[in-house]
Design a protein around this motif. Sequence first.
Motif, PDB file in Angstrom:
ATOM      1  N   ASN A  38      36.197  76.190  18.883  1.00  0.00           N
ATOM      2  CA  ASN A  38      37.595  76.550  18.660  1.00  0.00           C
ATOM      3  C   ASN A  38      38.534  75.895  19.663  1.00  0.00           C
ATOM      4  N   VAL A  39      38.075  75.744  20.888  1.00  0.00           N
ATOM      5  CA  VAL A  39      38.911  75.072  21.891  1.00  0.00           C
ATOM      6  C   VAL A  39      39.142  73.619  21.478  1.00  0.00           C
ATOM      7  N   LEU A  40      38.074  72.975  21.016  1.00  0.00           N
ATOM      8  CA  LEU A  40      38.221  71.571  20.609  1.00  0.00           C
ATOM      9  C   LEU A  40      39.114  71.455  19.371  1.00  0.00           C
ATOM     10  N   ALA A  41      39.022  72.440  18.480  1.00  0.00           N
ATOM     11  CA  ALA A  41      39.905  72.432  17.302  1.00  0.00           C
ATOM     12  C   ALA A  41      41.348  72.663  17.733  1.00  0.00           C
ATOM     13  N   MET A  42      41.525  73.553  18.684  1.00  0.00           N
ATOM     14  CA  MET A  42      42.873  73.843  19.185  1.00  0.00           C
ATOM     15  C   MET A  42      43.488  72.600  19.811  1.00  0.00           C
ATOM     16  N   GLU A  43      42.647  71.894  20.550  1.00  0.00           N
ATOM     17  CA  GLU A  43      43.136  70.682  21.202  1.00  0.00           C
ATOM     18  C   GLU A  43      43.655  69.682  20.170  1.00  0.00           C
ATOM     19  N   ARG A  44      42.967  69.621  19.026  1.00  0.00           N
ATOM     20  CA  ARG A  44      43.410  68.704  17.970  1.00  0.00           C
ATOM     21  C   ARG A  44      44.688  69.197  17.306  1.00  0.00           C
ATOM     22  N   GLU A  45      44.819  70.512  17.230  1.00  0.00           N
ATOM     23  CA  GLU A  45      45.898  71.088  16.433  1.00  0.00           C
ATOM     24  C   GLU A  45      47.185  71.297  17.222  1.00  0.00           C
ATOM     25  N   LEU A  46      47.084  71.754  18.435  1.00  0.00           N
ATOM     26  CA  LEU A  46      48.275  72.101  19.210  1.00  0.00           C
ATOM     27  C   LEU A  46      48.430  71.136  20.375  1.00  0.00           C
ATOM     28  N   SER A  47      49.653  70.697  20.583  1.00  0.00           N
ATOM     29  CA  SER A  47      49.841  69.878  21.776  1.00  0.00           C
ATOM     30  C   SER A  47      50.516  70.737  22.835  1.00  0.00           C
ATOM     31  N   ASP A  48      49.944  70.701  24.013  1.00  0.00           N
ATOM     32  CA  ASP A  48      50.480  71.434  25.141  1.00  0.00           C
ATOM     33  C   ASP A  48      50.736  72.922  24.833  1.00  0.00           C
ATOM     34  N   PRO A  49      49.687  73.645  24.408  1.00  0.00           N
ATOM     35  CA  PRO A  49      49.896  75.048  24.048  1.00  0.00           C
ATOM     36  C   PRO A  49      50.218  75.911  25.269  1.00  0.00           C
ATOM     37  N   SER A  50      51.056  76.909  25.036  1.00  0.00           N
ATOM     38  CA  SER A  50      51.363  77.853  26.110  1.00  0.00           C
ATOM     39  C   SER A  50      50.193  78.826  26.240  1.00  0.00           C
ATOM     40  N   GLU A  51      50.227  79.633  27.310  1.00  0.00           N
ATOM     41  CA  GLU A  51      49.152  80.593  27.519  1.00  0.00           C
ATOM     42  C   GLU A  51      49.057  81.558  26.333  1.00  0.00           C
ATOM     43  N   GLU A  52      50.204  81.982  25.845  1.00  0.00           N
ATOM     44  CA  GLU A  52      50.217  82.891  24.692  1.00  0.00           C
ATOM     45  C   GLU A  52      49.583  82.235  23.477  1.00  0.00           C
ATOM     46  N   GLU A  53      49.930  80.969  23.253  1.00  0.00           N
ATOM     47  CA  GLU A  53      49.369  80.261  22.092  1.00  0.00           C
ATOM     48  C   GLU A  53      47.854  80.103  22.222  1.00  0.00           C
ATOM     49  N   ILE A  54      47.422  79.819  23.437  1.00  0.00           N
ATOM     50  CA  ILE A  54      45.980  79.687  23.661  1.00  0.00           C
ATOM     51  C   ILE A  54      45.293  80.999  23.324  1.00  0.00           C
ATOM     52  N   TYR A  76      41.113  71.885  31.672  1.00  0.00           N
ATOM     53  CA  TYR A  76      40.658  70.871  30.723  1.00  0.00           C
ATOM     54  C   TYR A  76      41.849  70.216  30.020  1.00  0.00           C
ATOM     55  N   LEU A  77      42.775  71.056  29.558  1.00  0.00           N
ATOM     56  CA  LEU A  77      43.929  70.495  28.840  1.00  0.00           C
ATOM     57  C   LEU A  77      44.825  69.687  29.778  1.00  0.00           C
ATOM     58  N   ASN A  78      44.858  70.091  31.033  1.00  0.00           N
ATOM     59  CA  ASN A  78      45.687  69.380  32.005  1.00  0.00           C
ATOM     60  C   ASN A  78      45.086  68.066  32.470  1.00  0.00           C
TER      61      ASN A  78
END
Lengths: 158, 763
Positions: free
Chosen positions: A105-121, A145-147
């Motif tokens: 799910n983290v890898l999918a999120m990385e593809r889907e959201l750019s620069d997600p906020s803590e709430e979005e994560i 990881y995202l940073n």
Amino acid sequence: MEINLTLNGKKIKAQIRPDELLLDFVRSQGCRSVKRGCETANCGLCTVWLDEKPVLSCSTLAARADGRTVTTLEGVAAEAEAFGAYLAEEGAEQCGFCSPGLIMNVLAMERELSDPSEEEIKEYLAGNLCRCTGYMGQLRAIRNYLNRKGGETDGENR
Amino acid sequence: MERTAKIVGSPVMKKDAMALVTGKPVYTDDIAPGDCLVVKVLRSPHAHALVEEIRTEGAKKVPGIVTVLTWKDVPGKRFTMAGQSYPEPSPYDRLILDRRVRFVGDAVAIVAGETEAAVDRALRLIKVSYQVLEPVLDFRTAKDNPILVHPEEDWKSLCPVGADNKRNLCASGCEKDGDVEAVLKTCDYVVERTYHTKANQQAMMETFRAFTTLDPYGRLVVTASTQVPFHVRRIIAHALDIPKAKVRVIKPRIGGGFGAKQTVVAEVYPAIVTWLTGRPAKIVYSRYESQIASSPRHEMEVKVRLGADKDGMIRAIDLYTLSNTGAYGEHGPTTVGLSGHKSIPLYGNAEAFRFTYDVVYTNRMSAGAYRGYGATQGLFAVESAVNELADMLHMDPVKLREKNMVREGNVMPAYYGEVANSCALDRCMAKAKEMFGWDEKFPAKDMGNGKVRGVGVAMSMQGSAIAGLDVGSATLKLNDDGFYSLLIGAADMGTGCDTTLAQVAADCLCCDLDNIVVHGVDTDVSPYDSGSYASSTAYLTGGAVVKTCDSMIAKIMEKGAEYLNSSADEVEFDGKRVYRLDGSGEISLRDIGNRAMCSNGYALEVTESNTSPSSPPPFMVGMAEVEVDMETGAVELLDYAAVVDCGTPLNPNLTRIQTEGGLAQGIGMALYEDITYSPKGQLYENSLMQYKIPSRQDVCPIRVEFESSYEKTGPFGAKSIGEVVINTPSPAIASAVAHAAGVYIRELPITAEKVYRGMNGKG
Ligand code: FES
Ligand code: FES
């Protein structure tokens, strides 16, 4: 019945029972990373990608994979290792049983959201339960990881 | 050789980390042979019944079914599934399958077959006629109830724990120091309150599971997700009535335990199938089974009487704990003790205490061990009562605690008279106050939008291993090229002890962490260890590792001296080489390892065991801030700050994760995780849909710091960490809610409904 699908980049043909769940099917194909933590679609441990989109393999029929692409952690090994190293650096894979589903799910999120906020994560990953870590370490790992791409990993982030 | 902490205290990555995060097949079900029979259990729909007749012919005829077992097919010797040292304090009250079923979910029959579909079909075809009996469902009426949960004559209690099956008593007792009644009479204030905690589920993500095979010698090999491999060996032998020599237990990676797997919940079922059929067999509990037929926390009702003078000096503590062990007595006699032993000693100056308890049988699911092990329940009660006392005195609960808390050097009469030799509780409190901003936030703040914020505090202690009983061991071998093998009998269940113990060894042996390979538990190979429970591993097995390394160093020096034609007192070892003190010669560890493989009559292998006469408590302080919606009673947790004294943190990353994880579990217990039953004794919260463990959206920021004392008897000053961390959320959050809404919730979890009713006088 027979299905044809691409599993982790490999075209395969397989015989399945009509009521067979995708979770049991991919495990029987040797994708042992995929775990079951419940029967009620609550834990997220069984997350795989169907055509690049995360799904709960415990509540998806294997038949639905016919003609489609299924990806498990085994199929994204290099990326899993890259993000996994961040988890490991925090000690945030305690028992590790929830890790494969979370990582998918983290890898999918990385593809889907750019620069997600803590709430979005938190919202994106809300369906991934973990009983060991209290989630804080996972969040630190995800942020680091995202940073990493921006070149600055915030190791002090606690 | 000097022993300095270099790798100890540093946040090294767990040795198995990368295997776990890349999804390698390392857990029980991942490594089970493909030809395992599928094993499932038929479960009772009744809370209390006798099996009058059970017909299995139809089930046996289903193609693919290999065996169907009923009470007639299993040994008739009672045993306990509690993973404790022999003789177990838990009574021998179980059979693998019994004619009397004692809770909804109790085992009635075992089915084994080639496929899951066949087994499911066979389960439906077993015909059972029950004589339904009236159950004992309310634990408050269980003691001396005419209905007995265990009327059988062959029920047996091995230890003097005050058990009596003819009274539904699994244990009972009373301990005291001073005259509590007399002191209470002279107190300016007496708080008397009753608190109730539920049978919470550990809900580890990997449910109970095991597989069994026969080896070429005809021995039963049990591969199980367990915290107590050596106890599993004994319990399986007892259950099957076979010699212990016939059983071998292997522990792979574990998907969480938290005490659940200190009970042999599932292993007996595939074990008896393999033993009787010779076929490999496997059981994997569904989440449903894990919820309804497992080993949750003991439900407890704790009555506290607290006496204080007008300045807030606590002078007397009187505790009565009623504990519900359910249908079987696993961990019943021992968990209850911690409700007093790990709560009363926090208050160092009390003149008198009394701790009385009853543990009763009921027709509910059997309870077991869950992180905190009774301390959690006792601390909810005592810490809540102290908070209520503070409110009664109009005193800041932090100040009240500062006046009363146990301090380094204090004797703790309610803790077996042990001295708190390492205790930074006062520093934990000071640090927590500062990082939380307690003085600015206490007691509450009206936000002006129908919401009020409140804060609460609680302290906690636990032990480090069971004093005078637990055994931790380590074996160390020196191999060619000078690498070491470290064999331990303690079970790493995700906690990382395979790594932290290697850290201890690396610093003792002055080598790199990579120079030590660790072997997890295999009862045929590993040295004996009681197991990973009672917060024992870091402290006790860690101590065994230190001892083992010392003996290994002596051996290396002996052998090195021989190769240098000297005597051991003429040489020194620096981790890499043995050298003559006069500088006239040396030999590397590598060469010693290699040379010892030829023409050598002196094994470079050591095993040492460790036990401890005391159980040094770790301490901690937790502070919670909540926001209560005054209209609905809904509680939102905004902030949780915790400061822990676990002695030296062996691996700061892992101690932090343990703390954060334990706090999240404690938060679940405080706010979300409820256990309720139908009038007939059926558990409603039988899935993760109903049993709400916290998601990442339910936990607030959890902030953790450490204030370390140094425990001289622990490895590099370490005490335990695993359990102490789960205890503070319930009392701290309850008090925060009280400060915000003026409602004291004394039964967990703290739901909006309870707060609402309290605010509207319907409590
Ligand atoms: S196994 Fe729990 S959501 Fe799929
Ligand atoms: S690490 Fe154990 S469940 Fe997440």
